[in-house]
Design an enzyme around this catalytic site. Structure first.
Site, PDB file in Angstrom:
ATOM      1  N   CYS A 381       0.965  -1.233  -0.097  1.00 26.75           N
ATOM      2  CA  CYS A 381      -0.051  -0.176   0.081  1.00 26.75           C
ATOM      3  C   CYS A 381       0.881   1.199  -0.037  1.00 26.75           C
ATOM      4  CB  CYS A 381      -1.140  -0.014   1.010  1.00 26.75           C
ATOM      5  SG  CYS A 381      -2.619   0.721   0.810  1.00 26.75           S
ATOM      6  N   HIS A 507      -3.633  -5.231   0.394  1.00 30.30           N
ATOM      7  CA  HIS A 507      -2.774  -5.644   1.620  1.00 30.30           C
ATOM      8  C   HIS A 507      -3.046  -7.261   1.675  1.00 30.30           C
ATOM      9  CE1 HIS A 507      -2.753  -1.775   4.053  1.00 30.30           C
ATOM     10  NE2 HIS A 507      -3.511  -1.528   3.253  1.00 30.30           N
ATOM     11  N   GLU A 509      -1.405  -9.301   3.624  1.00 30.41           N
ATOM     12  CA  GLU A 509      -1.413  -9.799   4.755  1.00 30.41           C
ATOM     13  C   GLU A 509      -2.405 -10.133   5.518  1.00 30.41           C
ATOM     14  OE1 GLU A 509      -0.974  -6.543   4.068  1.00 30.41           O
ATOM     15  OE2 GLU A 509      -1.470  -5.204   5.805  1.00 30.41           O
TER      16      GLU A 509
HETATM   17  N1  GLN Z   1      -2.133   6.667   2.782  1.00 31.40           N
HETATM   18  C1  GLN Z   1      -2.064   5.823   1.521  1.00 31.40           C
HETATM   19  C2  GLN Z   1      -3.308   5.852   0.768  1.00 31.40           C
HETATM   20  O1  GLN Z   1      -4.820   6.560   1.269  1.00 31.40           O
HETATM   21  C3  GLN Z   1      -1.896   4.421   1.604  1.00 31.40           C
HETATM   22  C4  GLN Z   1      -2.756   3.825   2.464  1.00 31.40           C
HETATM   23  C5  GLN Z   1      -2.442   2.610   3.121  1.00 31.40           C
HETATM   24  O2  GLN Z   1      -1.089   2.124   3.081  1.00 31.40           O
HETATM   25  N2  GLN Z   1      -3.337   1.769   3.623  1.00 31.40           N
HETATM   26  O3  GLN Z   1      -3.613   5.806  -0.444  1.00 31.40           O
END
Ligand code: GLN
Length: 538
Positions: A381, A507, A509
């Site tokens: 992310c 994600h 994970e």
């Molecule tokens: N802050 C980034 C976004 O909003 C990544 C979000 C995250 O890592 N969950 O796109």
């Protein structure tokens, strides 16, 4: 209609109610009994989505886009269930529902009260899993008995058990039996008091799970059984397990906790089959190597903030016969002391998700180091977004490349909010949440790792790869190896001339399981083990 197991906690917090609930799920599943899990959190936030990880730990995201408590992660990892919006209710959410009804006039001018309105809404939430067809719903009540805010939940569950019949419900209380070194013995009084508090509310626990650092002898169990009015076989010892939390179900199995529950609820059960579980624990215990993985995030001292990532690393480790030593590194440390110094000794680098500017340059430095030194790298992310920024700046020589989340006025917004997304935000949605499909590019590392070209993974973000830069990246050597099925959103990036450099907008994970490690974690650790063997690191 399912049967219900309600899990409460007493004496102190952090007794591991979540792991206990999940372990009970494992044991029932191992007897061919299907389960669903729920968590009730007595705080007033509507969900943990906006809560500070220092207070709440990780936000676990479900397929259907709930931002929920990290215990749901334990449930999914242990029992393999898929959790949903109906699996986590806070007091805030319950009140939110009631207040909306009240404003709509649904109560026809009646006085809205904790009893019966809040308690009824809690009972409705418990029943929201009734139509899933499972045999048993295991619901955990957050907090500790005696807390003011958990009272409505306990009162609701008392009513609930009366309504559906006491024989369809089990109350399991997780408690502490401390060892007093000076006295040289374990003490049962806190447990007696805690059970006393429950009884005042009208709940008589059927089983006690006693966290302890000393084994409980027969005499102590008898005493607890007598004073707390619980069957002696239902006084279960929860001794600290030596290697991994995944040993807990095996500990409980050795005390026949499953037999007792099955008898008490009159469930139809098969023979106990814990083979896959035992195999996993054996793998953890018999690892052949130890490697160090650097997790470069915002929080270095806060393990719960990256709970699922740590678990996924361990799953990948066991698969590769490697014990993972996780070094949590604050990216600000890298800004101060340089990547080479701080990352020395690591065999793989993971940059997790996150929000906000703090330490973002440190993450970019860590990624540059991984790319140049050919250290295995997994970006998640925000970690993927920073990998894109790093590549733009240092390979494509777009010096001022950045994400508009971090530098809104950047001239080269390689990560930005797409127009379509802006529209969604205007109508109230704030993030791209939950499971979305992606298609993987032929002969990519991602495709090889997953072993399929269609995947579904969970998201929680606002910002995206900026498609205006696609050509430059691809020409420069970054493969956009995972795209949304319509080809519009970049979900995975990777670099070819590197042993393992892959970063995902989603994600992974959240979907790794001990008995089924996530392919990306499995292969990231595989590459890290190879790196460590080659370089002699650890
Ligand atoms: N802050 C980034 C976004 O909003 C990544 C979000 C995250 O890592 N969950 O796109």
């Amino acid at each position: 209609m399912p049967k219900y197991i309600f899990i409460t906690g007493g004496v102190v917090s952090s007794l591991g109610k979540g792991i206990t609930a999940a372990s009970i799920g494992v044991l029932l599943k191992a007897r061919d009994i299907s389960v669903a899990h729920q968590k009730f959190d007595p705080y007033l936030n509507v969900d943990p989505g906006t809560m500070n990880p220092y207070q709440h730990g990780e936000v676990y995201v479900t397929d259907d886009g709930a931002e929920s408590d990290l215990d749901l992660g334990h449930y999914e990892r242990f029992t393999g269930v898929t959790t949903s919006q109906n699996c986590n209710f806070t007091s805030g959410r319950i009140y939110d529902t009631i207040l909306k009804k009240e404003r709509r006039g649904d109560y026809l001018g009646g006085t809205v009260q904790v009893v019966p309105h809040v308690t009824t809404e809690i009972c409705n939430s418990v029943r929201s899993l009734d139509n899933t067809g499972v045999d048993v719903v295991i619901a955990e009540i957050g907090g500790t008995v005696g807390d003011i805010e958990s009272l409505p939940f306990l009162e609701a569950l008392r009513q609930f058990s009366n309504q559906i019949g006491r024989s369809n419900v089990l109350f399991i209380h997780v408690t502490l039996v401390p060892f007093l070194a000076k006295a040289g013995e374990v003490k049962t009084k806190p447990t007696q008091h805690s059970v006393g508090r429950l009884r005042e509310i009208g709940i008589i626990p059927d089983m006690l799970i006693c966290r302890t650092e000393k084994h409980l002898d027969k005499e102590v169990r008898r005493k607890i059984s007598l004073f707390c009015n619980v069957d002696e076989d239902a006084v279960i010892e929860a001794f600290d397990v030596p290697h991994t939390i995944y040993e807990v179900p095996l500990e409980f199995a050795s005390q026949n906790l499953d037999h007792w529950i099955i008898d008490a609820l009159g469930l139809r059960a098969g023979r106990r089959n814990l083979r896959a579980w035992r195999e996993y624990v054996d793998k953890v215990v018999n690892c052949e190597h130890t490697i160090e993985i650097a997790v470069v995030g915002k929080y270095s001292e806060l393990l719960d903030a990256y709970k699922s990532i740590h678990e996924s690393l361990n799953h990948g480790g066991a698969h590769n016969k490697a014990t993972i030593r996780i070094r949590s590194i604050s990216s600000e440390d890298i800004e101060k002391n340089g990547a080479a110094k701080v990352l020395k000794g690591a065999s793989g680098i993971l940059v997790p998700g996150g929000f906000g500017t703090r330490g973002h340059e440190g993450k970019i430095l860590a990624i540059k180091y991984a790319r140049e030194k050919k250290l295995p790298f997994l970006g998640i992310c925000l970690g993927m977004q920073m990998a894109v920024v790093e590549f733009a700046r240092n390979v494509l020589k777009i010096k001022d490349a950045d994400s508009t989340e971090l530098v809104p006025e950047t001239k080269n917004p390689v990560i930005h909010i797409m127009e379509e997304q802006k529209m969604i935000m205007n109508i109230g949605g704030t993030m791209r949440l939950g499971a979305f499909p992606a298609v993987l590019a032929k002969s990519s590392l991602a495709r090889k790792s997953y072993g399929t070209d269609k995947i579904s993974e969970r998201h929680r973000h606002r910002f995206e790869f900026n498609n205006d830069y696609r050509d430059q990246f691809e020409k420069g050597g970054m493969t956009l190896s995972g795209l949304s099925p319509d080809g519009i959103l970049v979900e995975i990036v990777e670099i070819a001339n590197h042993p393992f450099f892959i970063a995902t907008q989603f994600h992974p994970e959240f979907k790794s399981r001990p008995v089924a490690p996530h392919p990306l974690f499995r292969d990231f650790i595989g590459a890290s083990v190879a790196y460590s063997k080659k370089t002699g690191k650890n």
